[in-house]
Design a protein around this motif. Structure first.
Motif, PDB file in Angstrom:
ATOM      1  N   LEU A   1       0.823  -1.208   0.000  1.00 57.79           N
ATOM      2  CA  LEU A   1       0.000   0.000   0.000  1.00 57.79           C
ATOM      3  C   LEU A   1       0.856   1.256   0.000  1.00 57.79           C
ATOM      4  O   LEU A   1       0.540   2.233  -0.691  1.00 57.79           O
ATOM      5  N   ILE A   2       1.951   1.248   0.774  1.00 67.57           N
ATOM      6  CA  ILE A   2       2.834   2.417   0.802  1.00 67.57           C
ATOM      7  C   ILE A   2       3.465   2.638  -0.569  1.00 67.57           C
ATOM      8  O   ILE A   2       3.558   3.778  -1.059  1.00 67.57           O
TER       9      ILE A   2
ATOM     10  N   ASP B   1       3.723   5.739  -5.628  1.00 67.28           N
ATOM     11  CA  ASP B   1       3.753   5.754  -7.087  1.00 67.28           C
ATOM     12  C   ASP B   1       2.502   6.370  -7.695  1.00 67.28           C
ATOM     13  O   ASP B   1       2.452   6.598  -8.907  1.00 67.28           O
ATOM     14  N   ASP B   2       1.502   6.627  -6.840  1.00 65.48           N
ATOM     15  CA  ASP B   2       0.226   7.202  -7.285  1.00 65.48           C
ATOM     16  C   ASP B   2      -0.417   6.340  -8.362  1.00 65.48           C
ATOM     17  O   ASP B   2      -0.962   6.822  -9.352  1.00 65.48           O
ATOM     18  N   LYS B   3      -0.319   5.013  -8.163  1.00 68.85           N
ATOM     19  CA  LYS B   3      -0.936   4.083  -9.089  1.00 68.85           C
ATOM     20  C   LYS B   3      -2.236   3.561  -8.491  1.00 68.85           C
ATOM     21  O   LYS B   3      -2.391   3.496  -7.284  1.00 68.85           O
ATOM     22  N   PRO B   4      -3.174   3.185  -9.354  1.00 70.23           N
ATOM     23  CA  PRO B   4      -4.441   2.670  -8.831  1.00 70.23           C
ATOM     24  C   PRO B   4      -4.253   1.323  -8.165  1.00 70.23           C
ATOM     25  O   PRO B   4      -3.400   0.536  -8.562  1.00 70.23           O
ATOM     26  N   ILE B   5      -5.044   1.066  -7.160  1.00 67.74           N
ATOM     27  CA  ILE B   5      -4.984  -0.214  -6.458  1.00 67.74           C
ATOM     28  C   ILE B   5      -5.673  -1.307  -7.285  1.00 67.74           C
ATOM     29  O   ILE B   5      -5.274  -2.450  -7.297  1.00 67.74           O
TER      30      ILE B   5
ATOM     31  N   LEU C   1      -9.890  11.419  -4.453  1.00 67.96           N
ATOM     32  CA  LEU C   1      -9.444  11.889  -3.144  1.00 67.96           C
ATOM     33  C   LEU C   1      -9.971  10.984  -2.042  1.00 67.96           C
ATOM     34  O   LEU C   1      -9.266  10.701  -1.059  1.00 67.96           O
ATOM     35  N   ARG C   2     -11.199  10.525  -2.201  1.00 69.28           N
ATOM     36  CA  ARG C   2     -11.777   9.627  -1.197  1.00 69.28           C
ATOM     37  C   ARG C   2     -10.988   8.334  -1.100  1.00 69.28           C
ATOM     38  O   ARG C   2     -10.751   7.815  -0.008  1.00 69.28           O
ATOM     39  N   THR C   3     -10.571   7.821  -2.259  1.00 69.23           N
ATOM     40  CA  THR C   3      -9.768   6.592  -2.255  1.00 69.23           C
ATOM     41  C   THR C   3      -8.423   6.813  -1.571  1.00 69.23           C
ATOM     42  O   THR C   3      -7.945   5.958  -0.820  1.00 69.23           O
ATOM     43  N   LYS C   4      -7.803   7.961  -1.805  1.00 72.46           N
ATOM     44  CA  LYS C   4      -6.526   8.251  -1.164  1.00 72.46           C
ATOM     45  C   LYS C   4      -6.671   8.344   0.349  1.00 72.46           C
ATOM     46  O   LYS C   4      -5.826   7.860   1.101  1.00 72.46           O
ATOM     47  N   VAL C   5      -7.755   9.001   0.804  1.00 77.02           N
ATOM     48  CA  VAL C   5      -7.979   9.107   2.249  1.00 77.02           C
ATOM     49  C   VAL C   5      -8.196   7.728   2.859  1.00 77.02           C
ATOM     50  O   VAL C   5      -7.644   7.394   3.923  1.00 77.02           O
ATOM     51  N   LEU C   6      -9.011   6.911   2.193  1.00 75.59           N
ATOM     52  CA  LEU C   6      -9.259   5.557   2.688  1.00 75.59           C
ATOM     53  C   LEU C   6      -7.972   4.742   2.714  1.00 75.59           C
ATOM     54  O   LEU C   6      -7.717   3.978   3.656  1.00 75.59           O
ATOM     55  N   LEU C   7      -7.148   4.924   1.688  1.00 79.71           N
ATOM     56  CA  LEU C   7      -5.867   4.217   1.638  1.00 79.71           C
ATOM     57  C   LEU C   7      -4.956   4.657   2.780  1.00 79.71           C
ATOM     58  O   LEU C   7      -4.292   3.835   3.420  1.00 79.71           O
ATOM     59  N   GLY C   8      -4.937   5.956   3.065  1.00 79.13           N
ATOM     60  CA  GLY C   8      -4.124   6.441   4.187  1.00 79.13           C
ATOM     61  C   GLY C   8      -4.597   5.903   5.520  1.00 79.13           C
ATOM     62  O   GLY C   8      -3.792   5.545   6.382  1.00 79.13           O
TER      63      GLY C   8
END
Length: 361
Positions: free
Chosen positions: A178-179, A184-188, A328-335
């Motif tokens: 995940l880190i 890399d700002d790649k999609p999960i 942005l929501r995905t990034k927050v959830l990922l964090g």
């Protein structure tokens, strides 16, 4: 002489009566052990002898008898009747202890009988520390504190620690993944969208409809109009007849098509290609009706040469990879997931280390 004897007898009777009255209430206190070790217990028995019709109130000690001597328990009073119920003996037991070695003076204990105070005798208590030498002849007197015993090993006590160790590596790998992804700002996740593959003539007709709706020739751009129209036809010819018309000249395409089609179907196509070459290379400016006619010629060529055998066949599916954009929501959830994994991993390490330390300490 008789009067003197009478006075003496009367005085003796009064003196006996006074002594009997003074002894009508008797308060006594005793302790079962005058010497104890720190933490041991002793019992004080407070006893009152009085007439059965009198009311006695024993002293109440909430927590300490004197400084250094604690009261652990106060038993309920016990009553015993004497002389056919005319007299009574009431006793109460106090359990005491001490945690400081010293000689304690226990003052007289006050008992109220019909609101009149009566006192017991004073007592003494000697408290010894644990380092007092023991009598070798009486080893049962005091054995000292026992050593701390370790609990026997049981697998049930280690299930949580074992689970934490087994899950540590997968969680650590997931955290690294995940880190790396967020750096890399790649999609999960990448979505694979399955779309039907249209026949060549349908694709070509959709492209011609687009060119027709945009009306590029009416905007004074005949070269762009004929370039897009001939490109649509070249792509159709490549997919329909199986040769690379995109890399061939107009004459080469006509010659190649003559090998597989009748000359009548190619007449209009030849006219379209000739006009297109004049516009692109000789700066020819065709009339509006000529542009419309060439568009109709392209449609007629497609309709006359399309593959009618597989026209009703089901379209073949093709896989198109669509990369999901990270919001942005995905990034927050990922964090949040990364922070949660870090907390779980650190907590697991602390828990396992603590359990091992407590076991081997």
């Amino acid at each position: 002489m008789r009067n003197i004897v009478f006075l003496v007898i009367l005085s003796a009777i009064m003196l006996v009566g006074q002594r009997a009255g003074a002894q009508s209430v008797i308060v006594d206190a005793s302790i079962d052990s005058l010497q104890i070790y720190i933490g041991e217990q002793a019992k004080i028995r407070l006893q009152v002898t009085l007439d059965a019709d009198k009311r006695a109130i024993f002293p109440a000690y909430p927590d300490t008898l004197v400084r250094g001597v604690e009261v652990l328990d106060v038993a309920k009073p016990d009553t015993q009747l004497l002389n056919n119920g005319q007299r009574a003996i009431i006793s109460q037991t106090y359990t005491i202890t001490s945690f400081d070695s010293a000689l304690y003076y226990l003052p007289p204990m006050e008992v109220l009988v019909d609101n009149k105070p009566y006192y017991s005798k004073a007592l003494a208590l000697k408290v010894y520390s644990v380092n007092v030498p023991l009598d070798p002849n009486n080893p049962e007197q005091f054995f000292g504190p026992k050593t701390v015993m370790k609990a026997p090993f049981a697998w049930e006590d280690w299930y949580v620690a074992i689970a934490a160790v087994l899950l540590f590596v997968p969680f650590l790998l997931l955290l690294i993944f995940l880190i790396k992804r967020i750096r890399d700002d790649k999609p999960i996740i990448r979505k694979i969208k399955v779309e039907p593959k249209l026949p060549p003539h349908q694709v070509a007709m959709q492209e011609i409809e687009r060119i027709k709706s945009e009306k590029i020739w009416q905007k004074g751009q005949p070269k762009e109009y004929y370039t897009e129209l001939t490109d649509a036809l070249r792509t159709y010819i490549k997919e329909r007849f199986g040769f690379n018309a995109l890399e061939m000249t107009s004459a080469e395409i006509i010659d190649k098509l003559l090998e597989t089609n009748d000359k009548g179907a190619l007449t209009d196509l030849r006219t379209l290609f000739q006009t297109a070459d004049l516009v692109k290379f000789a700066k020819h400016n065709p009339m509006m009706n000529e542009n419309d006619a060439n568009l109709i010629n392209a449609i007629d060529f497609i309709n006359e040469t399309k593959d009618t055998e597989n026209e009703n066949a089901k379209p073949q599916p093709t896989e198109i990879t669509v990369v999901e954009k990270r919001s942005l929501r995905t990034k927050v959830l990922l964090g949040v997931c990364i922070v949660g994994l870090i907390i779980v991993l650190v907590g697991s390490i602390i828990y396992v280390v603590t359990e091992l330390y407590n076991y081997f300490a």
